[in-house]
Design a protein around this motif. Structure first.
Motif, mmCIF file in Angstrom:
data_model
loop_
_atom_site.group_PDB
_atom_site.id
_atom_site.type_symbol
_atom_site.label_atom_id
_atom_site.label_comp_id
_atom_site.label_asym_id
_atom_site.label_seq_id
_atom_site.Cartn_x
_atom_site.Cartn_y
_atom_site.Cartn_z
ATOM 1 N N ASN A 122 -44.538 1.562 115.445
ATOM 2 C CA ASN A 122 -43.869 1.231 115.272
ATOM 3 C C ASN A 122 -44.220 0.807 116.467
ATOM 4 O O ASN A 122 -43.855 1.296 118.027
ATOM 5 C CB ASN A 122 -42.679 2.563 116.184
ATOM 6 C CG ASN A 122 -41.097 2.253 116.604
ATOM 7 O OD1 ASN A 122 -41.495 1.479 117.646
ATOM 8 N ND2 ASN A 122 -40.413 3.210 116.493
ATOM 9 N N VAL A 123 -44.117 -0.789 116.668
ATOM 10 C CA VAL A 123 -44.307 -1.771 117.518
ATOM 11 C C VAL A 123 -43.562 -1.383 119.065
ATOM 12 O O VAL A 123 -44.503 -1.107 119.999
ATOM 13 C CB VAL A 123 -44.093 -2.788 116.880
ATOM 14 C CG1 VAL A 123 -44.693 -3.977 118.488
ATOM 15 C CG2 VAL A 123 -45.182 -3.457 115.891
ATOM 16 N N ALA A 124 -42.358 -1.825 119.403
ATOM 17 C CA ALA A 124 -41.458 -1.375 120.427
ATOM 18 C C ALA A 124 -42.569 -0.282 121.326
ATOM 19 O O ALA A 124 -42.380 -0.900 122.237
ATOM 20 C CB ALA A 124 -39.816 -1.680 119.788
ATOM 21 N N ARG A 125 -41.920 1.078 120.295
ATOM 22 C CA ARG A 125 -42.109 2.168 120.976
ATOM 23 C C ARG A 125 -43.800 2.448 121.586
ATOM 24 O O ARG A 125 -43.932 2.261 122.493
ATOM 25 C CB ARG A 125 -42.124 3.434 120.271
ATOM 26 C CG ARG A 125 -40.512 3.849 120.207
ATOM 27 C CD ARG A 125 -40.320 4.950 119.266
ATOM 28 N NE ARG A 125 -40.482 6.308 119.493
ATOM 29 C CZ ARG A 125 -41.107 7.350 119.328
ATOM 30 N NH1 ARG A 125 -40.211 7.292 118.158
ATOM 31 N NH2 ARG A 125 -41.571 8.380 119.642
ATOM 32 N N LEU A 126 -44.472 1.855 120.749
ATOM 33 C CA LEU A 126 -46.374 1.352 121.194
ATOM 34 C C LEU A 126 -46.013 0.642 122.086
ATOM 35 O O LEU A 126 -47.087 0.604 123.265
ATOM 36 C CB LEU A 126 -46.826 1.150 119.970
ATOM 37 C CG LEU A 126 -47.406 2.128 119.222
ATOM 38 C CD1 LEU A 126 -47.801 1.652 117.588
ATOM 39 C CD2 LEU A 126 -48.149 3.263 119.444
ATOM 40 N N SER A 127 -45.616 -0.765 122.548
ATOM 41 C CA SER A 127 -45.633 -1.233 123.278
ATOM 42 C C SER A 127 -45.035 -0.726 124.598
ATOM 43 O O SER A 127 -45.406 -0.459 126.176
ATOM 44 C CB SER A 127 -44.955 -2.960 122.527
ATOM 45 O OG SER A 127 -45.876 -2.972 121.383
ATOM 46 N N ALA A 128 -44.092 -0.412 124.331
ATOM 47 C CA ALA A 128 -43.504 0.358 125.151
ATOM 48 C C ALA A 128 -43.928 1.188 126.385
ATOM 49 O O ALA A 128 -44.427 1.011 127.201
ATOM 50 C CB ALA A 128 -41.980 0.522 125.013
ATOM 51 N N ALA A 129 -44.530 2.068 125.700
ATOM 52 C CA ALA A 129 -45.576 3.484 126.001
ATOM 53 C C ALA A 129 -46.825 2.949 127.063
ATOM 54 O O ALA A 129 -47.321 3.569 127.797
ATOM 55 C CB ALA A 129 -46.217 3.899 124.935
ATOM 56 N N ILE A 130 -47.831 1.605 126.182
ATOM 57 C CA ILE A 130 -48.810 1.373 127.032
ATOM 58 C C ILE A 130 -48.681 0.367 127.960
ATOM 59 O O ILE A 130 -49.357 0.569 129.502
ATOM 60 C CB ILE A 130 -49.140 0.696 125.582
ATOM 61 C CG1 ILE A 130 -50.906 0.389 126.463
ATOM 62 C CG2 ILE A 130 -48.552 -1.024 125.490
ATOM 63 C CD1 ILE A 130 -51.532 -0.239 125.263
ATOM 64 N N VAL A 131 -46.822 -0.324 128.147
ATOM 65 C CA VAL A 131 -46.597 -0.865 129.817
ATOM 66 C C VAL A 131 -47.066 -0.405 130.518
ATOM 67 O O VAL A 131 -46.929 0.083 131.541
ATOM 68 C CB VAL A 131 -45.627 -1.802 128.808
ATOM 69 C CG1 VAL A 131 -45.152 -2.248 130.551
ATOM 70 C CG2 VAL A 131 -45.800 -2.957 128.392
ATOM 71 N N THR A 132 -46.174 1.096 130.433
ATOM 72 C CA THR A 132 -45.586 2.186 131.143
ATOM 73 C C THR A 132 -46.668 2.737 132.078
ATOM 74 O O THR A 132 -46.458 3.901 132.915
ATOM 75 C CB THR A 132 -44.598 3.297 130.616
ATOM 76 O OG1 THR A 132 -45.220 3.939 129.868
ATOM 77 C CG2 THR A 132 -43.456 2.644 130.246
ATOM 78 N N ARG A 133 -48.257 2.539 131.383
ATOM 79 C CA ARG A 133 -49.497 3.183 132.039
ATOM 80 C C ARG A 133 -50.026 2.067 132.189
ATOM 81 O O ARG A 133 -51.709 2.186 132.260
ATOM 82 C CB ARG A 133 -49.957 3.418 130.600
ATOM 83 C CG ARG A 133 -49.322 5.079 130.271
ATOM 84 C CD ARG A 133 -49.832 5.428 128.979
ATOM 85 N NE ARG A 133 -48.472 6.880 128.721
ATOM 86 C CZ ARG A 133 -47.529 7.076 128.253
ATOM 87 N NH1 ARG A 133 -46.862 6.121 128.744
ATOM 88 N NH2 ARG A 133 -47.470 8.336 128.607
ATOM 89 N N GLY A 134 -49.667 0.468 132.230
ATOM 90 C CA GLY A 134 -50.378 -0.235 133.967
ATOM 91 C C GLY A 134 -51.225 -1.432 132.918
ATOM 92 O O GLY A 134 -51.725 -2.636 132.769
ATOM 93 N N ALA A 135 -50.287 -1.229 131.264
ATOM 94 C CA ALA A 135 -51.416 -2.377 130.650
ATOM 95 C C ALA A 135 -50.051 -3.648 130.715
ATOM 96 O O ALA A 135 -49.473 -3.618 130.992
ATOM 97 C CB ALA A 135 -50.857 -2.202 129.202
ATOM 98 N N LYS A 136 -51.330 -5.025 130.445
ATOM 99 C CA LYS A 136 -50.308 -6.155 130.390
ATOM 100 C C LYS A 136 -50.528 -7.092 129.661
ATOM 101 O O LYS A 136 -51.120 -7.374 129.506
ATOM 102 C CB LYS A 136 -50.737 -6.741 131.951
ATOM 103 C CG LYS A 136 -51.162 -6.086 133.328
ATOM 104 C CD LYS A 136 -49.762 -5.948 134.422
ATOM 105 C CE LYS A 136 -50.062 -5.205 135.011
ATOM 106 N NZ LYS A 136 -49.026 -5.264 136.148
ATOM 107 N N SER A 137 -49.120 -7.505 129.118
ATOM 108 C CA SER A 137 -49.140 -8.133 128.358
ATOM 109 C C SER A 137 -50.279 -10.240 128.716
ATOM 110 O O SER A 137 -48.954 -10.243 129.449
ATOM 111 C CB SER A 137 -47.778 -8.554 127.653
ATOM 112 O OG SER A 137 -46.899 -9.122 128.814
ATOM 113 N N LYS A 138 -50.560 -10.374 126.941
ATOM 114 C CA LYS A 138 -51.231 -11.760 127.425
ATOM 115 C C LYS A 138 -50.982 -12.408 125.990
ATOM 116 O O LYS A 138 -50.060 -11.199 125.225
ATOM 117 C CB LYS A 138 -52.536 -11.961 128.134
ATOM 118 C CG LYS A 138 -52.529 -10.389 129.262
ATOM 119 C CD LYS A 138 -54.322 -11.125 129.890
ATOM 120 C CE LYS A 138 -54.469 -12.617 129.832
ATOM 121 N NZ LYS A 138 -55.823 -12.455 130.299
#
Length: 339
Positions: A122-138
């Protein structure tokens, strides 16, 4: 972040464990041929590559028990929360895992790691979960990837990265490896098979295998913390010595349902090295049989049937461990841990 910097296992460590298992006949794990699409993302200069087809293991009467056992394994609280938020159950949602290493840019003696996972994500849930843990999108090659937070960086100051490419593919590893994989995917070429030293040896792997690993020994020896032969003692030391002039090592195993077929080969252009390796393997298997007579006498007959052969530029060792024997080992281990 704690999820990514706890219990980290390097690709070299994973391959070392798999090599140790395959050569010492310790535990049953299956490994398999990768899909063309996934292998096309492996760097052309890869020094090691290995694959596990988890979907085959889940459906096998021989290895399905391994998955039932994973339900009993505990993970730390942060990892458990992440998996819940991401809607991910690795034991059921991941079908194929590919791990590779290649020389790191600017530091050729240090490997850069890449892990590729095929399954249902689930791309949306994985992305949201990792962003809340400080990951930055590039962005790279028109695709989004996430750079993990600074406290997850390695000893060289490099931060890990992950890309949820689509609902069927996840790419993770060093940032440079993830970027290269995304760029390679956009080019839609298969450089690994055609241009890689170890990629050209894929034809030696049985396409029916459920697992395999290929190691460019000549180049991995230059890495700090390079792959080492497992164990100690005269037989293992002799094998390690014989392997010093081997250029490529290949390992595969195939779960047939009623047995585990194991195969390994070493490639060398030097005839004397091949003779030495063949003689050493015969000595090692004899030592295994002697050791098994006391601790696992039922293993002796299986080891006696292992075949060692020299053909062309390679030496191979092949054998089969019956499922009943593997189950007896598993039951023995379970009883030991229960004490």
């Amino acid at each position: 972040m704690s999820l990514f910097n706890r219990r980290r296992i390097s690709t070299a460590t994973a391959l070392n464990a798999f090599l140790s298992f395959s050569l010492s006949m310790g535990i049953a794990t299956t490994v398999s041929a990768a899909s063309t699409d996934v292998l096309s993302l492996v760097p052309a200069d890869a020094t090691t590559v290995g694959m596990i087809r988890l979907s085959d293991m889940r459906n096998s009467p021989l290895t399905a028990r391994l998955f039932s056992e994973t339900d009993r394994l505990s993970v730390d609280g942060e990892a458990k929360r992440f998996l819940k938020e991401a809607g991910l159950d690795p034991a059921r949602d991941v079908d194929v895992l590919v791990a590779a290493t290649s020389p790191r840019d600017g530091s050729p003696n240090e490997p850069a790691a890449l892990v590729l996972a095929e399954g249902r994500f689930n791309v949306a849930r994985l992305s949201a979960a990792i962003v809340t843990r400080g990951a930055k999108s590039k962005l790279a090659a028109g695709k989004t990837y996430f750079l993990l937070e600074e406290k997850g960086q390695d000893r060289h100051g490099q931060r890990g990265a992950v890309a949820f490419v689509d609902s069927g593919l996840v790419v993770a590893g060093s940032e440079e490896s993830v970027i290269e994989a995304l760029q390679q995917r956009s080019r839609s070429t298969q450089n690994f098979r055609q241009a890689s030293i170890i990629g050209r040896e894929l034809s030696r792997i049985d396409t029916r295998a459920t697992a395999w690993a290929l190691i460019d020994l000549a180049r991995t020896r230059r890495f700090q913390g390079a792959l080492r032969m497992p164990g100690s003692g005269a037989s293992n030391d002799s094998l390690a010595s014989a392997m010093k002039s081997v250029s490529v090592l290949g390992i595969s195993s195939m779960d047939t349902g009623d047995a585990l077929k194991i195969s390994a080969f070493g490639i060398s252009n030097d005839a004397e090295t091949r003779d030495l390796l063949e003689d050493t393997l015969r000595g090692v298997t004899a030592a295994w049989r002697l050791a098994a007579q006391e601790k696992a006498p039922e293993l002796v007959s299986a080891l006696r049937k292992f075949n060692i052969d020299q053909s062309g530029d390679s030496v191979t060792i092949e054998g089969t461990i019956p499922a009943a024997l593997l189950r007896s080992f598993a039951n023995r281990a379970a009883k030991h841990h229960a004490k």
